[in-house]
Design an enzyme around this catalytic site. Structure first.
Site, PDB file in Angstrom:
ATOM      1  N   CYS A  30      26.669  -2.069  57.488  1.00  0.00           N
ATOM      2  CA  CYS A  30      27.918  -1.992  56.716  1.00  0.00           C
ATOM      3  C   CYS A  30      28.379  -3.363  56.212  1.00  0.00           C
ATOM      4  CB  CYS A  30      29.013  -1.331  57.541  1.00  0.00           C
ATOM      5  SG  CYS A  30      28.531   0.268  58.195  1.00  0.00           S
ATOM      6  N   HIS A  66      35.628  -3.257  54.765  1.00  0.00           N
ATOM      7  CA  HIS A  66      34.682  -2.145  54.863  1.00  0.00           C
ATOM      8  C   HIS A  66      35.447  -0.882  55.247  1.00  0.00           C
ATOM      9  CE1 HIS A  66      31.591   0.521  56.038  1.00  0.00           C
ATOM     10  NE2 HIS A  66      31.794   0.366  57.331  1.00  0.00           N
ATOM     11  N   ASN A 104      32.928   6.878  55.234  1.00  0.00           N
ATOM     12  CA  ASN A 104      32.257   5.586  55.426  1.00  0.00           C
ATOM     13  C   ASN A 104      30.900   5.629  54.716  1.00  0.00           C
ATOM     14  OD1 ASN A 104      30.852   3.365  56.397  1.00  0.00           O
ATOM     15  ND2 ASN A 104      31.513   3.626  58.512  1.00  0.00           N
TER      16      ASN A 104
HETATM   17  N1  ACO Z   1      36.218  16.622  66.529  1.00  0.00           N
HETATM   18  C1  ACO Z   1      36.888  16.903  67.662  1.00  0.00           C
HETATM   19  N2  ACO Z   1      36.741  16.217  68.782  1.00  0.00           N
HETATM   20  C2  ACO Z   1      35.898  15.169  68.772  1.00  0.00           C
HETATM   21  C3  ACO Z   1      35.162  14.807  67.619  1.00  0.00           C
HETATM   22  C4  ACO Z   1      35.356  15.593  66.461  1.00  0.00           C
HETATM   23  N3  ACO Z   1      34.718  15.330  65.301  1.00  0.00           N
HETATM   24  N4  ACO Z   1      34.414  13.732  67.906  1.00  0.00           N
HETATM   25  C5  ACO Z   1      34.660  13.406  69.188  1.00  0.00           C
HETATM   26  N5  ACO Z   1      35.542  14.298  69.715  1.00  0.00           N
HETATM   27  C6  ACO Z   1      36.090  14.339  71.059  1.00  0.00           C
HETATM   28  C7  ACO Z   1      35.191  13.688  72.083  1.00  0.00           C
HETATM   29  O1  ACO Z   1      34.200  14.591  72.516  1.00  0.00           O
HETATM   30  C8  ACO Z   1      36.176  13.377  73.180  1.00  0.00           C
HETATM   31  O2  ACO Z   1      36.413  14.543  73.919  1.00  0.00           O
HETATM   32  P1  ACO Z   1      36.589  14.483  75.521  1.00  0.00           P
HETATM   33  O3  ACO Z   1      37.802  13.626  75.747  1.00  0.00           O
HETATM   34  O4  ACO Z   1      36.759  15.908  75.887  1.00  0.00           O
HETATM   35  O5  ACO Z   1      35.326  13.852  76.015  1.00  0.00           O
HETATM   36  C9  ACO Z   1      37.457  13.052  72.425  1.00  0.00           C
HETATM   37  O6  ACO Z   1      37.293  13.581  71.102  1.00  0.00           O
HETATM   38  C10 ACO Z   1      37.723  11.574  72.332  1.00  0.00           C
HETATM   39  O7  ACO Z   1      36.509  10.946  71.937  1.00  0.00           O
HETATM   40  P2  ACO Z   1      36.462   9.424  71.655  1.00  0.00           P
HETATM   41  O8  ACO Z   1      35.106   9.040  71.177  1.00  0.00           O
HETATM   42  O9  ACO Z   1      37.021   8.704  72.816  1.00  0.00           O
HETATM   43  O10 ACO Z   1      37.474   9.377  70.435  1.00  0.00           O
HETATM   44  P3  ACO Z   1      38.175   8.151  69.800  1.00  0.00           P
HETATM   45  O11 ACO Z   1      39.629   8.274  69.868  1.00  0.00           O
HETATM   46  O12 ACO Z   1      37.571   6.869  70.236  1.00  0.00           O
HETATM   47  O13 ACO Z   1      37.796   8.376  68.268  1.00  0.00           O
HETATM   48  C11 ACO Z   1      36.236   7.498  66.678  1.00  0.00           C
HETATM   49  C12 ACO Z   1      36.438   8.398  67.883  1.00  0.00           C
HETATM   50  C13 ACO Z   1      37.012   8.080  65.504  1.00  0.00           C
HETATM   51  C14 ACO Z   1      34.771   7.443  66.339  1.00  0.00           C
HETATM   52  C15 ACO Z   1      36.795   6.104  67.054  1.00  0.00           C
HETATM   53  O14 ACO Z   1      36.212   5.633  68.251  1.00  0.00           O
HETATM   54  C16 ACO Z   1      36.558   5.126  65.985  1.00  0.00           C
HETATM   55  O15 ACO Z   1      37.185   5.164  64.963  1.00  0.00           O
HETATM   56  N6  ACO Z   1      35.655   4.171  66.207  1.00  0.00           N
HETATM   57  C17 ACO Z   1      35.290   3.236  65.211  1.00  0.00           C
HETATM   58  C18 ACO Z   1      33.965   3.594  64.808  1.00  0.00           C
HETATM   59  C19 ACO Z   1      33.789   3.773  63.345  1.00  0.00           C
HETATM   60  O16 ACO Z   1      34.661   3.790  62.536  1.00  0.00           O
HETATM   61  N7  ACO Z   1      32.533   3.887  63.070  1.00  0.00           N
HETATM   62  C20 ACO Z   1      32.070   3.998  61.765  1.00  0.00           C
HETATM   63  C21 ACO Z   1      30.764   3.357  61.697  1.00  0.00           C
HETATM   64  S1  ACO Z   1      30.814   1.749  62.232  1.00  0.00           S
HETATM   65  C22 ACO Z   1      31.222   0.813  61.002  1.00  0.00           C
HETATM   66  O17 ACO Z   1      31.167   1.200  59.889  1.00  0.00           O
HETATM   67  C23 ACO Z   1      31.611  -0.543  61.341  1.00  0.00           C
END
Ligand code: ACO
Length: 326
Positions: A120, A253, A283
């Protein structure tokens, strides 16, 4: 002939016409027993829809079209270009490079063409390399493209990642100039974090080895992204001897709206000066910054004389920023 600066003289972009809304994705995943919701996706990421390329549409095809549009905007012909750099993590082939395929499609044979792989952060890396090559006299006019078909490396059974990404391409034409131009650039990587975001597959002896789908430790990526986007913005502005108030537009990004908001808050840049496309593009990895840039140039937000800070962060772990005067 060497130049003191490189300047953006044209921008272009393309999104595949097929839009998949959260509601459509939720229904599709639901039919396969995978539970998610529009509310979850919007609340955690800000994403409402993504564009998905049809089968057979490759990164080189998207890159070629974005490149054509950037060349049209610059009123240049492909033959005026002597450097093509494509930033992509979803190349058409192991080799030749996507940039060589774009060069062939554009009919721009003769100059240098190669790909940059910094996930990215790829567009920021590619942009900085093109600027250095122009200032050193190795090239005069460059086409720099970010292009991705990330939908091809997603595990559509993994709700934690498949809702986050989309496909597309964005491009700029950079030309040597004695007027600024790129004011400052900073690039970084820390390979110790390689495992938090990766697609650890390969082709070996005619077979796919490893895991050919994207995997991610979302929370680790989130924390690191917010921290490095803040630090690299400050570093880049310090290099240019400019205060944060001098930034007319920030284009981080487009990973997640919460990352964008947190970055703007830490830098004290009002959200009204941040270009946001993640809601409608999701993304698109290396394509996200040039796609957002082209949108803001074409709708008239970014104008001549504006200072634009573009910041990338992604797998590797890589990050970097370029400060550009339009
Ligand atoms: N729908 C519903 N529930 C979901 C989903 C979904 N699509 N995905 C995950 N969950 C659930 C998980 O299973 C978990 O459930 P549990 O508590 O029963 O185990 C719960 O939601 C929380 O999961 P987390 O991974 O802890 O959720 P978080 O609040 O961290 O959000 C996310 C996840 C959105 C990916 C967040 O961590 C984030 O924004 N991270 C940044 C990563 C990013 O943006 N990556 C893009 C690529 S990297 C880049 O471009 C730099």
């Amino acid at each position: 002939m060497t130049y003191r600066y490189s300047r953006i003289v044209g921008t272009g972009s393309i999104l595949p016409p097929r839009i998949v809304t959260n509601q459509q994705l939720v229904a599709e995943l639901g039919s396969r027993g995978i539970e998610t919701s529009d509310e979850w996706i919007v609340e955690r990421t800000g994403i409402r829809q993504r564009h998905i390329a049809d089968e057979g549409v490759t990164s080189s095809r998207l890159a070629t079209e974005a490149g054509r549009r950037a060349l049209d905007a610059a009123r240049l012909d492909p033959s005026d270009i002597d450097l093509i750099i494509v930033a992509t993590s979803t190349p058409d082939f192991v080799f030749p490079s996507t940039a060589c395929l774009v060069q062939k499609e554009l009919g721009a044979a003769g100059g240098a063409a190669f790909d940059v792989q910094a996930v990215c952060t790829g567009f920021v890396y590619a942009f900085s390399v093109a600027d250095s090559m122009i200032r050193s006299g190795l090239a005069h006019r460059a086409l720099v493209v970010g292009a991705e078909v990330f939908s091809r490396i997603l595990d559509w059974n993994d709700r934690g990642t498949c809702v986050l990404f989309g496909d597309g391409a964005g491009a700029v034409v950079l030309a040597g100039s004695d007027e600024p131009g790129l004011l400052a650039a900073k690039l970084h990587a820390d390979g110790r974090h390689e495992s938090i975001l990766r697609t650890a597959g390969n082709v070996c002896h005619g077979e796919i080895t490893g895991h050919p789908y994207l995997t991610m430790d979302g929370q680790a990526v989130f924390k690191l992204a917010v921290s490095v986007l803040d630090s690299v913005a400050r570093e880049t502005l310090a290099e240019a001897h400019l205060p944060i108030e001098a930034v007319d537009w920030m284009i981080p990004h487009q990973a997640n709206v919460r990352i964008l908001n947190a970055t703007a808050r830490r830098l004290h840049i009002p959200l009204s000066r941040v270009v946001v496309t993640v809601d409608s593009h999701a993304n698109t990895s290396a394509a996200s910054i040039p796609l957002a840039l082209d949108q803001a140039v074409r709708d008239g937000r970014i104008r001549a004389g504006h200072n634009v800070l573009m910041e990338g962060v992604g797998g590797g772990f890589t990050w970097g920023a370029v400060l550009v005067r339009f």
